[in-house]
Design an enzyme around this catalytic site. Sequence first.
Site, PDB file in Angstrom:
ATOM      1  N   LYS A 186       0.853  -1.186   0.000  1.00  0.00           N
ATOM      2  CA  LYS A 186       0.000   0.000   0.000  1.00  0.00           C
ATOM      3  C   LYS A 186       0.886   1.232   0.000  1.00  0.00           C
ATOM      4  O   LYS A 186       1.902   1.276   0.709  1.00  0.00           O
ATOM      5  CB  LYS A 186      -0.903  -0.039   1.247  1.00  0.00           C
ATOM      6  CG  LYS A 186      -1.945   1.077   1.305  1.00  0.00           C
ATOM      7  CD  LYS A 186      -2.875   0.909   2.501  1.00  0.00           C
ATOM      8  CE  LYS A 186      -3.946   1.991   2.543  1.00  0.00           C
ATOM      9  NZ  LYS A 186      -4.870   1.811   3.686  1.00  0.00           N
ATOM     10  N   SER A 213      -9.896   1.944   2.725  1.00  0.00           N
ATOM     11  CA  SER A 213      -8.978   2.712   1.910  1.00  0.00           C
ATOM     12  C   SER A 213      -7.954   1.848   1.169  1.00  0.00           C
ATOM     13  O   SER A 213      -7.347   2.319   0.209  1.00  0.00           O
ATOM     14  CB  SER A 213      -8.216   3.725   2.789  1.00  0.00           C
ATOM     15  OG  SER A 213      -7.369   3.063   3.708  1.00  0.00           O
ATOM     16  N   SER A 266     -10.319  -0.374   6.887  1.00  0.00           N
ATOM     17  CA  SER A 266      -9.655  -0.223   5.585  1.00  0.00           C
ATOM     18  C   SER A 266      -8.945  -1.462   5.063  1.00  0.00           C
ATOM     19  O   SER A 266      -8.458  -1.451   3.933  1.00  0.00           O
ATOM     20  CB  SER A 266      -8.659   0.934   5.635  1.00  0.00           C
ATOM     21  OG  SER A 266      -9.358   2.153   5.576  1.00  0.00           O
TER      22      SER A 266
END
Lengths: 95, 488
Positions: free
Chosen positions: B78, B153, B177
């Site tokens: 990420k 997210s 997330s």
Amino acid sequence: MALTENDLRRLARLARIRVEDNEVGTLLTQLSGILGLIDQLQAVDTRGIEPLSHALDLEQRLRPDEVTEVDRREQFQAVAPQVEAGLYLVPKVIE
Amino acid sequence: MNLVTTSLKQLAEALRKRQVSSRELAQAYLERIVRLDPTLGAFITTDHERTLRQADAADSRIASGTAGPLTGIPVAHKDIFCTQGWLTTCGSKMLSNFVSPYDAHVIEQFKAAGALILGKTNMDEFAMGSSNETSFYGTVKNPWDLTRVPGGSSGGSAAAVAARLAPAATATDTGGSIRQPAALCGISGIKPTYGLVSRYGMIAYASSLDQGGVVAPSAEDLGIVLNTMVGFDARDSTSIQRPPEDYTALLEQPLRGLRIGLPKEFFSGGVSADVERAIEAALQEYERLGATRVDISLPNTALSVPVYYVLAPAEASSNLSRFDGVRFGWRAPRYDDLADMYELSRAQGFGPEVKRRILTGTYVLSRGYYDAYYLQAQRVRRLIVNDFKSAFAQCDVIMGPSTPTVAFGFGEKTGDPVQMYLSDIFTISVNLAGLPGLSIPAGFGQGGLPVGLQLIGDYFSEARLLNLAHRYQQATDWHSRVPALASA
């Protein structure tokens, strides 16, 4: 609680975020919606309940006061918007 | 080698037996990314040369007999994890020019293990969002239906794994997330107990809630990756010091006698019928495996969303004050004085959702409101933690849906932030309590879209949670279903 334009301007100043005139309407509606959501908390009876800042009971660790970092100024300043002679440059603040 | 059907564990075995080299593996994944990612938008950055150099190093390490379980395995990260020499944007224009001068602890761990960096994945800006629509780098499409969101997210990480563009990806979870995008993309994802994964170099959103974790197709693969990710780090003041644990050690343990707590608040209204049906079927599967159901209550569940939207923005407004256009990040091209430079740099560098949260946080921390909002939210946070404590006196694990609905369409919730916030209703309380949570695929709902089953365990019960997920995945095959796009 409904937010006024003055409230919003004050918050924006505190947060150092420029809010343009054409953004005010939408922001007021959206922030008022968010405040409506968090206002639900006002109705909860929390007498005698201690605020909790952290889920796990942790103790702050102590460490010997030793130099642990090497000097990497050049690498760190390589990503800065404006530097000169090892210094970060900002607009003049003192005449 | 068929990357769509081969698990990370099998890839590791193939590498060890020299049936495939790390370079071949890296090339095959990069080829998939080149071919499929223009459709998905799951990656912000790839760097073939750098990845292949790491692959060659891994191949030498394998040849020298010093390889570990992840040596030679490509892992996507990420874009919230600072990665030395890689653009690290956190999904924001603010960091569109930030080539990180250092590695996050998580990245250090993967490098030490000999894993390859396959690329940096797309995400909601500063991890603020539940649909990946707040990213400055474009939306990520859900591989199961390109008109739907992947969740957020960690939407890029989840979509990449769902399309088998990576065998596993790192992710972070502040209010859901990891679990929400894993659920919406039909993969497995774990958010460990707060403090197990170091936050050093993981760009901060809400520090008392942020926790790194991983997404992969199966629970078994999650355990293997977690073994590398978890570890004490003195540079994170909330990092937990405890003896190393093998998260795959309990995988095969039988489930007989398992008590599954079902919070009535997770099943009363608000959950769509298709999700409810899939969850019920999963619970019946667990009963066949020897578990029993216990009715429990988490009475303050509904308050978790308002508590979160006081505490997280408050912490964010403080954390994101570092983005001032001075030391790194975006600086406005034109300004009059210092205040003007701050205000314009932040107005131009941050997107609308980030600004909303900073302004909300500024409000709840400002004079006259601090007690009414911030302290009151912290008090209710304690009530929520107490709810979980009572619940775990009656059951071994809590289960329910990860999300109220399957993946929603683009633009469906962007007009009304509060509607978007409510899509995290089942995941947020877990962060407030700092507990470990897992989402695993549990069938399909409306439109053939994946449904996620959430498992919530007591503190440090990751190995047990992975065991419960693994036994379910041995009995079902939802986790090995892939979207048509992945096989194309």
